[in-house]
Design an enzyme around this catalytic site. Structure first.
Site, PDB file in Angstrom:
ATOM      1  CE  LYS A  54      -3.687  -2.513   2.309  1.00 51.34           C
ATOM      2  NZ  LYS A  54      -4.300  -2.896   3.592  1.00 51.34           N
ATOM      3  CD  GLN A  98      -2.971  -4.453   6.743  1.00 49.02           C
ATOM      4  OE1 GLN A  98      -2.903  -3.492   5.990  1.00 49.02           O
ATOM      5  NE2 GLN A  98      -3.632  -5.556   6.419  1.00 49.02           N
ATOM      6  CG  ASP A 121      -9.105   0.080   5.148  1.00 51.03           C
ATOM      7  OD1 ASP A 121      -8.759  -0.151   3.974  1.00 51.03           O
ATOM      8  OD2 ASP A 121      -8.436  -0.245   6.147  1.00 51.03           O
TER       9      ASP A 121
END
Ligand code: NAD
Length: 296
Positions: A54, A98, A121
């Site tokens: 990412k 994460q 997200d």
């Protein structure tokens, strides 16, 4: 019949190129570059790889990023305190924690601590809720990436029978919402299957569009689908492979070789949905920086 391959790498590069162009224009107008704050708790090898991918993608499109690595002994309270500081920091546009988190930290306590306007997200209940009532929101990156693939390849979704196998908060459920809403892009008749579904084949065999996100290697076999089905394989599973240097290889949830003979379109693993997830994260981070979804 042999299916046309849906090339996620190619489409993801197109999405990233468009983000790169928009970031350049945004910065040329005198704005600072978008900034994504990544939080990694512990040293789970897969999480290290994912956050690395990412941050590399961020750099590639001109998004600034930083990864804060925290010990897995951190308390939920301390972690939430750090996130609250990022919420207050005007130089942070997007926050990504994460997963998985260590078992002593409740994931949704942490997700709900993120300011929903920085939740790139798309996991915060505010964004999930707004998705289900067709309001502008950050959309979970993986299902949003799947919708982008349908759009790119002009694969019709409206009025089709879509079957989603897997009902997780991050993939299956938002996927089913995106496919099924009658006032947004989906407009498909949608069935959701999960581990409690009896006789999975009874559902998958009727799918015009089959999205599989179960985390079960080769769960879907040729006899479980009908001729001409569009197959989207979200699964990423490591299976032992002595012939590979790493000792394993990645396979999807679909038995690609047999199912491709019946399908009209199919995504490979790797190179299908995976690259789209990262590309959509870039898109969300740009939207966060521009405050496009939640204007002040
Ligand atoms: P999860 O474990 O949170 O959820 C799995 C879902 O599948 C659950 O709803 C479960 O009930 C269902 N399921 C499990 N076994 C089943 C069976 N035999 N029949 C029917 N349903 C079954 O997983 P997740 O986070 O949603 O991820 C699913 C898969 O997608 C994993 O392989 C994961 O690695 C992969 N993934 C890929 C991407 C990507 O970018 N390509 C992103 C996220 C997840």
């Amino acid at each position: 019949m042999s299916a046309e391959i849906i090339d996620g790498r190619k489409v993801a590069e197109l999405v990233r190129a468009s983000v790169r162009e928009d970031v350049d224009q945004w910065v040329a107008k005198g704005n600072r570059a978008p900034f994504l704050q990544v939080v990694l708790v512990g040293d789970d090898p897969a999480s290290i790889v994912y956050t690395g991918t990412k941050t590399k993608a961020c750099k590639d499109v001109g998004i600034d990023t930083n990864t804060l690595v925290l010990q897995d002994t951190i308390s939920a309270k301390e972690l939430k305190g750090i996130i609250k500081d990022f919420n207050q920091d005007d130089s942070v546009d997007g926050i990504l924690v994460q997963s998985p988190l260590p078992s002593h930290i409740p994931l949704y306590d942490v997700i709900e601590t993120i300011d929903f306007r920085k939740d790139v997200d798309g996991f915060h209940p505010m964004n999930v809720g707004r998705l289900s009532v067709d309001q502008p929101c950050f959309r979970s990156c993986t299902p949003a990436g799947v919708m982008e693939l349908f759009k790119h390849y002009s694969i019709p979704v409206k009025s089709k029978h879509a079957v989603v196998v897997g009902a997780s908060n991050i993939v299956g459920s938002p996927m089913a919402v995106m496919l099924s809403r009658e006032n947004s892009s989906g407009k498909a008749t949608t069935t959701i299957c999960h581990k409690y579904t009896r006789d999975l084949t009874q559902h998958t065999i009727n799918a015009d569009i089959l999205v599989v996100a179960a985390g079960q290697p080769h769960l879907i076999k040729a006899e479980m689908v009908k001729e001409g089905v569009v197959v989207i394989d979200v699964g990423i599973n490591r299976v032992a492979d002595e012939t590979s240097e790493k000792g394993y290889r990645l396979v999807g949830d679909v038995d690609f070789e047999s199912v491709r003979k019946k399908a009209s379109w199919i995504t490979p693993v790797p190179g299908g949905v995976g690259p789209m997830t990262v590309a959509m994260l870039m898109k969300n981070t740009l939207l966060a920086a521009k405050k496009s979804l939640y204007p002040e």
